[in-house]
Design a protein around this motif. Structure first.
Motif, PDB file in Angstrom:
ATOM      1  N   GLY A  71      59.857   3.370  46.747  1.00  0.00           N
ATOM      2  CA  GLY A  71      58.881   3.745  45.735  1.00  0.00           C
ATOM      3  C   GLY A  71      59.165   5.137  45.196  1.00  0.00           C
ATOM      4  O   GLY A  71      60.072   5.838  45.678  1.00  0.00           O
ATOM      5  N   GLU A  72      58.383   5.535  44.214  1.00  0.00           N
ATOM      6  CA  GLU A  72      58.617   6.841  43.570  1.00  0.00           C
ATOM      7  C   GLU A  72      57.834   7.946  44.273  1.00  0.00           C
ATOM      8  O   GLU A  72      57.143   8.753  43.653  1.00  0.00           O
ATOM      9  CB  GLU A  72      58.206   6.778  42.085  1.00  0.00           C
ATOM     10  CG  GLU A  72      58.956   5.733  41.266  1.00  0.00           C
ATOM     11  CD  GLU A  72      60.423   6.069  41.092  1.00  0.00           C
ATOM     12  OE1 GLU A  72      60.861   7.157  41.521  1.00  0.00           O
ATOM     13  OE2 GLU A  72      61.154   5.217  40.539  1.00  0.00           O
ATOM     14  N   GLY A  73      57.937   8.009  45.593  1.00  0.00           N
ATOM     15  CA  GLY A  73      57.223   9.022  46.372  1.00  0.00           C
ATOM     16  C   GLY A  73      58.111  10.183  46.756  1.00  0.00           C
ATOM     17  O   GLY A  73      59.167  10.422  46.163  1.00  0.00           O
ATOM     18  N   HIS A  74      57.682  10.886  47.808  1.00  0.00           N
ATOM     19  CA  HIS A  74      58.399  12.097  48.213  1.00  0.00           C
ATOM     20  C   HIS A  74      59.788  11.794  48.772  1.00  0.00           C
ATOM     21  O   HIS A  74      60.725  12.564  48.545  1.00  0.00           O
ATOM     22  CB  HIS A  74      57.582  12.856  49.273  1.00  0.00           C
ATOM     23  CG  HIS A  74      56.399  13.580  48.701  1.00  0.00           C
ATOM     24  ND1 HIS A  74      56.522  14.615  47.787  1.00  0.00           N
ATOM     25  CD2 HIS A  74      55.073  13.410  48.904  1.00  0.00           C
ATOM     26  CE1 HIS A  74      55.314  15.063  47.460  1.00  0.00           C
ATOM     27  NE2 HIS A  74      54.420  14.340  48.124  1.00  0.00           N
ATOM     28  N   LEU A  75      59.939  10.695  49.508  1.00  0.00           N
ATOM     29  CA  LEU A  75      61.241  10.401  50.102  1.00  0.00           C
ATOM     30  C   LEU A  75      62.306  10.219  49.019  1.00  0.00           C
ATOM     31  O   LEU A  75      63.398  10.790  49.102  1.00  0.00           O
ATOM     32  CB  LEU A  75      61.163   9.148  50.974  1.00  0.00           C
ATOM     33  CG  LEU A  75      62.420   8.812  51.780  1.00  0.00           C
ATOM     34  CD1 LEU A  75      62.825   9.998  52.652  1.00  0.00           C
ATOM     35  CD2 LEU A  75      62.197   7.576  52.643  1.00  0.00           C
ATOM     36  N   ALA A  76      61.982   9.436  48.001  1.00  0.00           N
ATOM     37  CA  ALA A  76      62.935   9.242  46.899  1.00  0.00           C
ATOM     38  C   ALA A  76      63.161  10.548  46.142  1.00  0.00           C
ATOM     39  O   ALA A  76      64.293  10.847  45.717  1.00  0.00           O
ATOM     40  CB  ALA A  76      62.426   8.168  45.949  1.00  0.00           C
ATOM     41  N   GLY A  77      62.096  11.329  45.971  1.00  0.00           N
ATOM     42  CA  GLY A  77      62.230  12.592  45.251  1.00  0.00           C
ATOM     43  C   GLY A  77      63.088  13.596  45.981  1.00  0.00           C
ATOM     44  O   GLY A  77      63.968  14.248  45.390  1.00  0.00           O
ATOM     45  N   ILE A  78      62.873  13.742  47.290  1.00  0.00           N
ATOM     46  CA  ILE A  78      63.670  14.674  48.089  1.00  0.00           C
ATOM     47  C   ILE A  78      65.137  14.233  48.102  1.00  0.00           C
ATOM     48  O   ILE A  78      66.048  15.056  47.947  1.00  0.00           O
ATOM     49  CB  ILE A  78      63.116  14.759  49.523  1.00  0.00           C
ATOM     50  CG1 ILE A  78      61.730  15.422  49.497  1.00  0.00           C
ATOM     51  CG2 ILE A  78      64.063  15.543  50.429  1.00  0.00           C
ATOM     52  CD1 ILE A  78      60.973  15.301  50.798  1.00  0.00           C
ATOM     53  N   GLY A  79      65.345  12.927  48.245  1.00  0.00           N
ATOM     54  CA  GLY A  79      66.709  12.416  48.207  1.00  0.00           C
ATOM     55  C   GLY A  79      67.389  12.709  46.886  1.00  0.00           C
ATOM     56  O   GLY A  79      68.584  13.022  46.839  1.00  0.00           O
ATOM     57  N   SER A  80      66.632  12.634  45.806  1.00  0.00           N
ATOM     58  CA  SER A  80      67.193  12.898  44.480  1.00  0.00           C
ATOM     59  C   SER A  80      67.595  14.358  44.318  1.00  0.00           C
ATOM     60  O   SER A  80      68.679  14.665  43.802  1.00  0.00           O
ATOM     61  CB  SER A  80      66.174  12.519  43.403  1.00  0.00           C
ATOM     62  OG  SER A  80      65.855  11.143  43.464  1.00  0.00           O
ATOM     63  N   TRP A  81      66.740  15.265  44.760  1.00  0.00           N
ATOM     64  CA  TRP A  81      67.076  16.692  44.672  1.00  0.00           C
ATOM     65  C   TRP A  81      68.278  17.024  45.559  1.00  0.00           C
ATOM     66  O   TRP A  81      69.149  17.815  45.186  1.00  0.00           O
ATOM     67  CB  TRP A  81      65.880  17.554  45.065  1.00  0.00           C
ATOM     68  CG  TRP A  81      64.786  17.589  44.044  1.00  0.00           C
ATOM     69  CD1 TRP A  81      63.544  17.041  44.149  1.00  0.00           C
ATOM     70  CD2 TRP A  81      64.833  18.202  42.752  1.00  0.00           C
ATOM     71  NE1 TRP A  81      62.818  17.259  43.007  1.00  0.00           N
ATOM     72  CE2 TRP A  81      63.572  17.978  42.136  1.00  0.00           C
ATOM     73  CE3 TRP A  81      65.803  18.909  42.048  1.00  0.00           C
ATOM     74  CZ2 TRP A  81      63.281  18.444  40.848  1.00  0.00           C
ATOM     75  CZ3 TRP A  81      65.510  19.375  40.776  1.00  0.00           C
ATOM     76  CH2 TRP A  81      64.258  19.139  40.194  1.00  0.00           C
TER      77      TRP A  81
END
Length: 419
Positions: A71-81
């Motif tokens: 989903g578009e939560g923190h895990l995906a966001g941190i991985g993206s950064w």
């Protein structure tokens, strides 16, 4: 085929010239075996990426796979950064390698000119990527063909006259050292992840993307193993470590003379140019996709003239790293961060395998192999290099902080004011 060229260009330029000395210091003449093992691990991840890419083709590449799984939560966001930062580190390291070769040719290995050439290369490749993906693909195709032809000739010539006693298994270090060197040689395969970002430019990504990934990995693994056999069959392990980045050029001297040395230096310049070109390529589609789904600020989906903001930010960060840091001390961070992101993608795929048709057994083996490589890296490199460990922790903390800040700011901007 263009996607394959981008992947091969990113891998070959990133690895073979920079890693032989470092890997040789750990695995000795068994470096060819380290490359083979790393190639197998990359192939396991490539299987996962190919299945996901065929099901979810997107300019967001492997970061789209994270979002699909978590989903578009923190895990995906941190991985993206983290992945964006790792990409900048890799581009900076490869550009620095280019600068070192270029300054050795024209400025007697002057440190200032080395950094100047590195920055100039990043600027030129940024402009090329701003022109469009077709221009990137055309340039990459030419560079990859030239590099592969020369490296193939090098491998054939050196293997034809190698000294088999230098490659005798009796002289290999223990299994622990060989496995430890895999954490280094795996860095040479990170570029195959770039191929997933080409999906948006492929007419039939479901069919073409898997072929591009498998073909690129097969080419890179074959080249790495053949070249390392040629080098370590010509030079002793101590000589390879001493020569470092110029080991290939030195290994060409016994059979091709000074002309061979010059030829390999030129090849290194071509190879690192292609790798920087390919390294910058995914920043455009990746950041635009992440901005569209709210993982990155909206500005990353915009352009300044013809220059996408995501491309400019990655190039700027790479330039800062080139100018301000000793990349030899933190270059392995890019590999460590990528291993973490790849492992997260594997876990995400385990939540999606019914839709992709992937084998759970292969996915689990790939996850264990990738995490195992990271563990080996942590228990060897990080233990002995506290600066590298601190840099890795700092990058993770910054990625978490930026993601939390951005998500909080986005929520506040969408919360209606109460009067």
């Amino acid at each position: 085929m263009q996607a394959t060229f981008i992947g091969v260009g990113s891998m070959v330029g990133a690895g073979i010239f920079a890693l032989l000395g470092a890997a040789g210091a750990v695995a000795g003449a068994a470096v060819w075996l380290s490359f083979l093992i790393a190639g197998i691990i990359a192939a396991l991840q490539g299987y996962s990426f190919a299945k996901l890419g065929a099901k979810y083709p997107s300019g967001g590449g492997i970061l789209t796979f994270l979002s699909r799984g978590f989903g578009e939560g923190h895990l995906a966001g941190i991985g993206s950064w983290l992945f964006f930062t790792a990409g900048s580190i890799v581009v900076a390291m490869i550009a620095t390698s280019f600068g070192g070769y270029a300054s050795a040719v024209v400025a007697d290995d002057d440190r200032f000119w080395g950094k100047a050439f590195a920055v100039a290369l990043i600027l030129v490749m940024t402009a090329l990527n701003a022109v469009g993906s077709s221009a990137v693909a055309r340039v990459q195709s030419v560079i990859v063909v030239v590099v592969l032809v020369i490296l193939t000739v090098f491998a054939v010539v050196t293997i034809a006259s190698w000294d088999l006693t230098l490659l005798a298994p009796a002289g290999y270090p223990g299994a622990r050292e060989i496995i430890a060197s895999v954490a280094l040689t795996f860095f040479a395969f990170l570029g195959f992840g770039v191929i997933t970002f080409t999906a948006k430019d492929l007419p039939n990504p479901a069919r073409q993307l898997p072929k591009a990934i498998y073909f690129a990995l097969a080419i890179a693994t074959t080249i790495y193993v053949a070249v390392s056999l040629g080098v370590f069959g010509t030079l002793t392990a101590d000589q390879v470590v001493e020569y470092g980045a110029t080991a290939l050029a030195e290994a060409a001297k016994p059979t091709l003379g000074q002309a061979g040395y010059v030829l390999m230096v030129i090849t290194a310049l071509f190879s690192t140019t292609g790798a920087v070109n390919a390294g910058l390529y995914p920043s455009i589609g990746m950041t635009a996709h992440l901005a569209s789904v709210g993982q990155f600020p909206p500005v990353f989906g915009r352009s300044v003239g013809r220059f996408p903001v995501g491309l400019l930010v990655m190039a700027a960060l790479a330039i800062v790293l080139v100018i301000g840091f000793d990349l030899n001390k933190i270059a392995s961070i890019g590999s460590a961060v990528a291993l973490l992101v790849f492992s997260a993608v594997s876990i995400a795929h385990l939540r999606l395998f019914r839709g992709t048709g992937a084998s759970v057994v292969v996915l689990v083996i790939g996850l264990i192999a990738t995490l195992g490589t990271f563990v080996v890296f942590s228990t060897t490199t990080l233990v002995n290099e506290p600066a590298t460990a601190i840099a890795l922790v700092a990058i993770i903390v910054i990625a978490v902080a930026v993601d939390v800040w951005w998500k909080a700011a986005a929520r506040r901007s969408t919360t209606p004011l109460r009067g």
